[in-house]
Design a protein around this motif. Structure first.
Motif, PDB file in Angstrom:
ATOM      1  N   GLU A 195      24.578  37.374  42.391  1.00 24.09           N
ATOM      2  CA  GLU A 195      24.953  38.043  43.640  1.00 24.09           C
ATOM      3  C   GLU A 195      25.210  37.066  44.770  1.00 24.09           C
ATOM      4  OE1 GLU A 195      21.299  39.748  45.777  1.00 24.09           O
ATOM      5  OE2 GLU A 195      20.623  39.541  43.711  1.00 24.09           O
ATOM      6  N   TYR A 197      26.976  34.472  44.738  1.00 23.04           N
ATOM      7  CA  TYR A 197      28.372  34.026  44.781  1.00 23.04           C
ATOM      8  C   TYR A 197      29.183  34.855  45.770  1.00 23.04           C
ATOM      9  CZ  TYR A 197      33.145  32.853  43.628  1.00 23.04           C
ATOM     10  OH  TYR A 197      34.463  32.459  43.731  1.00 23.04           O
ATOM     11  N   ASP A 198      28.782  36.098  46.008  1.00 23.77           N
ATOM     12  CA  ASP A 198      29.517  36.954  46.941  1.00 23.77           C
ATOM     13  C   ASP A 198      29.566  36.357  48.345  1.00 23.77           C
ATOM     14  OD1 ASP A 198      29.859  38.735  44.867  1.00 23.77           O
ATOM     15  OD2 ASP A 198      28.234  40.070  45.488  1.00 23.77           O
ATOM     16  N   ALA A 201      32.721  34.572  49.691  1.00 27.93           N
ATOM     17  CA  ALA A 201      33.879  35.362  50.105  1.00 27.93           C
ATOM     18  C   ALA A 201      33.715  35.948  51.506  1.00 27.93           C
ATOM     19  CB  ALA A 201      34.124  36.497  49.108  1.00 27.93           C
ATOM     20  N   GLU A 202      32.547  35.797  52.099  1.00 29.43           N
ATOM     21  CA  GLU A 202      32.322  36.356  53.438  1.00 29.43           C
ATOM     22  C   GLU A 202      33.114  35.567  54.470  1.00 29.43           C
ATOM     23  OE1 GLU A 202      28.143  36.741  54.236  1.00 29.43           O
ATOM     24  OE2 GLU A 202      27.758  37.822  52.360  1.00 29.43           O
ATOM     25  N   ASP A 226      38.047  34.591  46.234  1.00 31.59           N
ATOM     26  CA  ASP A 226      36.687  34.965  46.622  1.00 31.59           C
ATOM     27  C   ASP A 226      35.770  33.754  46.797  1.00 31.59           C
ATOM     28  OD1 ASP A 226      36.417  34.239  43.980  1.00 31.59           O
ATOM     29  OD2 ASP A 226      35.859  36.235  43.253  1.00 31.59           O
TER      30      ASP A 226
END
Length: 388
Positions: A195, A197-198, A201-202, A226
């Motif tokens: 999670e 890794y998300d 992309a922020e 991403d």
């Protein structure tokens, strides 16, 4: 799909003969892009194959691309429970960033604390040198000790042309990494960080009342991108590691040593588009697909069902995708006992008579040995069959 149970029949087709991706590219006469930079790499995430490269193994100043290793170590420790997201981290005077044109900062006040998860966002999104140093001190006691951990992890990932001296990427003698090594690191982050890794992309992060945008310009222009990280120093030039996922195919691009933020974004976009334009991933068989029933000797059952042990995917050029066939290499029979998941043979993807990929073929159930008398009778039957 062709099932071949006699290995001699298979030899002429695929055994001992394989076709590398580089050979496929050469046969297709695909020319890699020409770019005005120091080095670049385009990697297929699923296979780790290199689709295009320039000076891929040359050790270079990595600037803030270094922080991918800093964040990766934090992410792995969060995943293992060695760190917790709300754990407080002190911003020491040594780590504290006063702010200048020569470095980027998260702006945590000196002698104050921030949570690990905020520090992680400060490293990934804001590229904070202060957050990187503070986390290095929190984990290892000092930045130099943390660099030892970084190099140990680099060795595990096969980053053979990389050596870290600090956690930030600020210029330091002997601090270097190659484009290929950074692609390997990016692949590990995507694969192992779950999670977390998300966060790559922020698009922005606000801390201490200061909102800073992610410097990865592709996040704003390409919804398939991403991650991952930008970097810049005078010595390194403008650098960018990016990843894009389109139509079940993920590519990782590394651009090092361009002249401007616009150039690193444009070249990354060009390299990714080139890769997706020329290559594709073809799924020839999903995991656990039924393959065949195989006769069993000396078992409580007379046969065992076989299935693919993994997904058979083939990375190839788009001009070759309709030429892929499959061949199954399994014995004519097998003896009990058999364990579920036991490898029995393999399924190969073949282009022009040469293997390009393979997955194991496994038993789908346990089969125990039959009783003594039953086994003796089957020995007699087998002996008799061999007479003819």
């Amino acid at each position: 799909m062709t099932v071949k149970r006699v290995k001699q029949q298979l030899v002429q087709v695929v055994v001992g003969v394989s076709l590398s991706l580089s050979a496929i590219i050469a046969n297709a006469a695909i020319q890699p892009p020409e770019m005005d930079n120091t080095a670049y790499v385009l990697m297929d995430y699923n296979t780790g194959e290199i689709l295009a490269q320039k000076n891929a193994n040359q050790p270079l100043p990595p600037a803030s691309l270094t922080k991918m290793m800093t964040s990766y170590i934090i992410e792995q420790r969060l995943s293992s429970g060695d760190l917790t997201e709300d754990e407080q981290v002190l911003m020491s005077k040594n780590a504290w960033c006063r702010g200048s044109s020569s470095q980027s900062c998260m702006y945590v006040p000196v002698n104050k604390t921030a949570s690990v998860i905020d520090m992680l966002r400060g490293i990934i999104i804001q590229s904070g040198n202060d957050a990187s140093k503070a986390m290095a001190e929190h984990i290892a006691g000092s930045e130099s000790s943390f660099a030892i951990l970084m190099n140990e992890q680099a060795e595990k990932l096969g980053m053979d042309n990389t050596h870290f001296v600090n956690a930030t990427g600020m210029p330091d003698e002997g601090h270097q990494a190659s484009a290929l090594d950074l692609a390997k690191l990016a692949r590990a982050i995507i694969k192992n960080s779950g999670e977390y890794y998300d966060i790559y992309a922020e698009k922005e992060f606000t801390y201490n009342g200061i909102t800073q945008g992610n410097r990865n310009a592709l996040l704003a222009t390409d919804p398939t991108v991403d991650g991952l990280k930008t970097g810049h120093t005078n010595a390194a030039g403008y650098c960018l590691v990016a990843s894009s996922n389109r139509d079940d195919m993920r590519l990782i691009s590394v651009i090092m040593g361009t002249e401007s933020p616009q150039a690193r974004a444009d070249q990354s976009r060009e390299l990714l588009n080139w890769g997706f334009g020329h290559f594709t991933t073809v799924t020839k068989a999903p995991s656990n697909q039924f393959v065949s029933k195989l006769p069993v000797w000396f078992g409580e059952a007379d046969e065992v069902e076989l299935a693919t042990g993994d997904t058979l995917q083939v990375l190839t050029t788009k001009t070759q995708k309709n030429k892929i066939t499959t061949v199954v290499d399994i014995p004519e029979s097998i003896e009990a006992p058999i364990k579920k998941g036991q490898k029995i043979g393999k399924m190969l993807a073949v282009i022009d008579g040469k293997a390009v990929a393979s997955v194991p073929i496994v038993a789908t159930t346990d089969i125990e040995q039959s009783g003594f008398m039953s086994r003796m009778w089957q020995h007699v039957v087998r002996w008799a069959q061999n007479l003819f």
